[in-house]
Design a protein around this motif. Sequence first.
Motif, mmCIF file in Angstrom:
data_model
loop_
_atom_site.group_PDB
_atom_site.id
_atom_site.type_symbol
_atom_site.label_atom_id
_atom_site.label_comp_id
_atom_site.label_asym_id
_atom_site.label_seq_id
_atom_site.Cartn_x
_atom_site.Cartn_y
_atom_site.Cartn_z
ATOM 1 N N THR A 7 0.846 -1.186 0.000
ATOM 2 C CA THR A 7 0.000 0.000 0.000
ATOM 3 C C THR A 7 0.887 1.244 0.000
ATOM 4 N N PRO A 8 0.333 2.399 -0.324
ATOM 5 C CA PRO A 8 1.142 3.625 -0.249
ATOM 6 C C PRO A 8 1.746 3.836 1.144
ATOM 7 N N GLU A 9 1.076 3.348 2.175
ATOM 8 C CA GLU A 9 1.592 3.497 3.536
ATOM 9 C C GLU A 9 2.851 2.662 3.782
ATOM 10 N N ASP A 10 3.115 1.665 2.930
ATOM 11 C CA ASP A 10 4.325 0.844 3.065
ATOM 12 C C ASP A 10 5.560 1.523 2.491
ATOM 13 N N TRP A 11 5.361 2.488 1.608
ATOM 14 C CA TRP A 11 6.507 3.091 0.925
ATOM 15 C C TRP A 11 7.549 3.661 1.894
ATOM 16 N N PRO A 12 7.191 4.366 2.964
ATOM 17 C CA PRO A 12 8.231 4.879 3.858
ATOM 18 C C PRO A 12 9.108 3.783 4.482
ATOM 19 N N ALA A 13 8.609 2.569 4.581
ATOM 20 C CA ALA A 13 9.415 1.461 5.084
ATOM 21 C C ALA A 13 10.263 0.837 3.973
ATOM 22 N N ILE A 14 9.771 0.867 2.750
ATOM 23 C CA ILE A 14 10.487 0.281 1.613
ATOM 24 C C ILE A 14 11.637 1.178 1.167
ATOM 25 N N TRP A 15 11.375 2.475 1.061
ATOM 26 C CA TRP A 15 12.328 3.406 0.460
ATOM 27 C C TRP A 15 13.728 3.353 1.082
ATOM 28 N N PRO A 16 13.910 3.316 2.396
ATOM 29 C CA PRO A 16 15.277 3.325 2.918
ATOM 30 C C PRO A 16 16.122 2.131 2.453
ATOM 31 N N MET A 42 8.698 3.375 -10.275
ATOM 32 C CA MET A 42 9.185 2.134 -10.867
ATOM 33 C C MET A 42 8.842 0.909 -10.016
ATOM 34 N N TRP A 43 8.660 1.113 -8.710
ATOM 35 C CA TRP A 43 8.447 -0.031 -7.810
ATOM 36 C C TRP A 43 6.984 -0.277 -7.457
ATOM 37 N N MET A 44 6.266 0.765 -7.171
ATOM 38 C CA MET A 44 4.883 0.605 -6.696
ATOM 39 C C MET A 44 3.951 0.534 -7.906
ATOM 40 N N LEU A 45 3.860 -0.640 -8.487
ATOM 41 C CA LEU A 45 3.136 -0.831 -9.741
ATOM 42 C C LEU A 45 1.626 -0.789 -9.533
ATOM 43 N N THR A 46 0.945 -0.157 -10.484
ATOM 44 C CA THR A 46 -0.517 -0.073 -10.408
ATOM 45 C C THR A 46 -1.193 -0.504 -11.698
ATOM 46 N N ALA A 66 8.488 -7.244 -3.381
ATOM 47 C CA ALA A 66 8.653 -7.729 -4.752
ATOM 48 C C ALA A 66 7.638 -7.025 -5.634
ATOM 49 N N LYS A 67 8.000 -6.877 -6.885
ATOM 50 C CA LYS A 67 7.053 -6.363 -7.873
ATOM 51 C C LYS A 67 7.031 -7.350 -9.018
#
Length: 163
Positions: A7-16, A42-46, A66-67
Amino acid sequence: MQIRGATPEDWPAIWPFLRAIVAAGDTYTWPRDVSEEQARGMWMLTAPGSRTVVAVDPDGTVLGTAKMNPNHMGPAAHIASASFMVDPGHSGRGVGRALGEYVVEWARAEGFRAMQFNAVVETNTRAVALWRSLGFEVLGTLPEGFLHPEKGYVGLHIMHRFL
């Protein structure tokens, strides 16, 4: 460990950890200085037929991601592809294997006939061994296709498996 849609809320944990892995320059063909905005796109595919997932532990900590998506378009859209990143602080816990198994099953369930990884750096021996253990074969290697920061020019494997 649970694997669920990102989810968009996961991005702050993924980005670092994504930023650190890409900046290291030894496993990904992305620009080492990729911006957060570019990386998120490039990562959060929709797009339809694509999916991004996270592996989380029982307390919700993101361990890896994973994507997955079609590797090609049109008459070759029956071939899937995927990319994986495991937070280095959680390596050795089976996160990569769990994500790999998930992605293969997802692709099969979505009707893909095969999966191809376009650019597995040959010196990334842990990834190569993992993908081989999950049924992937090296179809070929692009000689000197990747500039490794310590080893110089090394090959890029094209890996494939039928689903």
